[in-house]
Design a protein around this motif. Structure first.
Motif, PDB file in Angstrom:
ATOM      1  N   ALA A 250      -2.533  -2.373   6.150  1.00 23.95           N
ATOM      2  CA  ALA A 250      -2.082  -2.340   7.545  1.00 23.95           C
ATOM      3  C   ALA A 250      -1.588  -3.722   7.944  1.00 23.95           C
ATOM      4  N   LEU A 251      -0.652  -3.726   8.865  1.00 22.30           N
ATOM      5  CA  LEU A 251      -0.089  -4.971   9.393  1.00 22.30           C
ATOM      6  C   LEU A 251      -0.423  -5.073  10.869  1.00 22.30           C
ATOM      7  N   ILE A 252      -0.572  -6.291  11.336  1.00 20.46           N
ATOM      8  CA  ILE A 252      -0.797  -6.522  12.761  1.00 20.46           C
ATOM      9  C   ILE A 252       0.432  -7.268  13.290  1.00 20.46           C
ATOM     10  N   VAL A 253       1.061  -6.702  14.311  1.00 21.71           N
ATOM     11  CA  VAL A 253       2.233  -7.350  14.921  1.00 21.71           C
ATOM     12  C   VAL A 253       1.842  -7.779  16.330  1.00 21.71           C
ATOM     13  N   ILE A 254       1.965  -9.057  16.607  1.00 23.35           N
ATOM     14  CA  ILE A 254       1.560  -9.591  17.915  1.00 23.35           C
ATOM     15  C   ILE A 254       2.778 -10.192  18.617  1.00 23.35           C
ATOM     16  N   GLY A 255       3.005  -9.734  19.841  1.00 25.80           N
ATOM     17  CA  GLY A 255       4.133 -10.267  20.617  1.00 25.80           C
ATOM     18  C   GLY A 255       4.651  -9.215  21.571  1.00 25.80           C
ATOM     19  N   GLU A 256       5.513  -9.632  22.481  1.00 23.91           N
ATOM     20  CA  GLU A 256       6.042  -8.691  23.477  1.00 23.91           C
ATOM     21  C   GLU A 256       6.781  -7.530  22.812  1.00 23.91           C
ATOM     22  N   VAL A 257       7.367  -7.777  21.657  1.00 19.14           N
ATOM     23  CA  VAL A 257       8.122  -6.698  20.980  1.00 19.14           C
ATOM     24  C   VAL A 257       7.228  -5.517  20.611  1.00 19.14           C
TER      25      VAL A 257
END
Ligand code: SAH
Length: 274
Positions: A250-257
């Motif tokens: 699994a990947l964690i994407v952090i940010g407004e996107v």
């Protein structure tokens, strides 16, 4: 000092054969990216190499459907890595690749995603070069790109992000790297191998000044049938992972996107077309 890696160093078999008539032919080690899972996301070059391979040395992350492209006569060696236990330590994998190539076998070293993004491809290329074994590298779609596409999260967006960072969430990536400034307004942070350390990651980022409400998306099994996307604020990341029973990969994407919804995405697509 490690030998410089060069693509010009492609295939020296003809050259070696001319030097001594009876010298054994050295095989080439192809470091091949298998992409994030979906076989449709293989490059044509990767597919061709897999279909013609005599020997495939592969990681655990490579989908069975991709291995099934190989000839029935192909030999498979699994060197699946686990977080706490390695089936074969990296030195053993390097030695295996070198041994097979020096014995004359062309080796397809198949890795999830891209071989040079958290794939230890650099170490394997260096070991091959040190032993005089030619190497070719075939790029693959790295998990960040596959997951972003599948979850419709644009990694960059004119309104939301103009910087993307890929960080390893375990081992040295977590303890030794300075993460300050990697996440925040106008930036996207993608964390590989971060499920087990999600809580520590969120604490670290918030302690460094990240707003607790910054959106996060966790993408499990991206591009595969079992894909799941979980979203929430960074302050709730640990709970999201725990309650969602998120498992690797699994990947964690952090940010407004990470919080842009599909309506906004459609608007974005129109903006680009116009
Ligand atoms: N070379 C690979 C990364 C290997 S590290 C690449 O370029 O993608 C392994 C990590 O990649 C996993 O822990 C996970 O964080 C990520 N990963 C790989 N495949 C994935 C997938 N299908 N979905 C989500 N994450 C994935």
């Amino acid at each position: 000092m490690p030998k410089r890696f060069s693509l010009a160093h492609n295939d020296n078999r003809g050259h070696l054969a001319n030097m001594t008539e009876h010298a054994p032919t050295i095989g080439t080690v192809h470091l091949v990216g298998a992409g994030p899972g979906d076989p449709d996301l293989l490059t044509l070059r990767a597919a061709r190499l897999i279909m013609n391979a005599e020997l495939i040395v592969h990681d655990g992350l490579v989908e069975p459907a991709i291995l099934a492209l190989a000839k029935p006569s192909a030999r498979f060696i699994s060197v699946a890595k686990r977080r706490s236990r390695h089936t074969l330590p990296q030195e053993g994998i390097n030695a295996l690749l070198v041994r097979e190539a020096l014995a004359g076998t062309d080796v397809v070293r198949l890795k999830g995603g891209d071989p040079f993004v958290f794939g230890r491809g650099g170490e394997e290329a260096e070991a091959c070069h040190a032993a005089g074994v030619p190497v070719q590298v075939v790029p693959g779609i790295s998990a960040a790109l596959g997951a972003a596409a599948a979850a419709q999260i644009p990694l960059t967006h004119r309104d939301a992000s103009s910087v993307v960072s890929f960080v390893a969430g375990q081992c040295k990536g977590l303890t030794e790297q300075d993460w300050s400034g990697l996440a925040g307004k106008g930036r996207t942070l993608v964390i590989y191998m971060g499920v087990a350390t999600a809580e520590a990651i969120a604490d670290k980022l918030i302690a460094d000044g990240l707003a607790p409400e910054m959106p996060v998306a966790v993408i499990e099994n991206a591009t595969r049938a079992a894909m799941r996307v979980l979203r929430g604020p960074i302050a709730g990341l640990a709970a999201l992972v725990e309650r969602g029973k998120v498992k690797s990969p699994a990947l964690i994407v952090i940010g407004e996107v990470a919080a842009r919804d599909e309506v906004e995405l459609r608007k974005f697509a129109l903006e680009v077309v116009e």
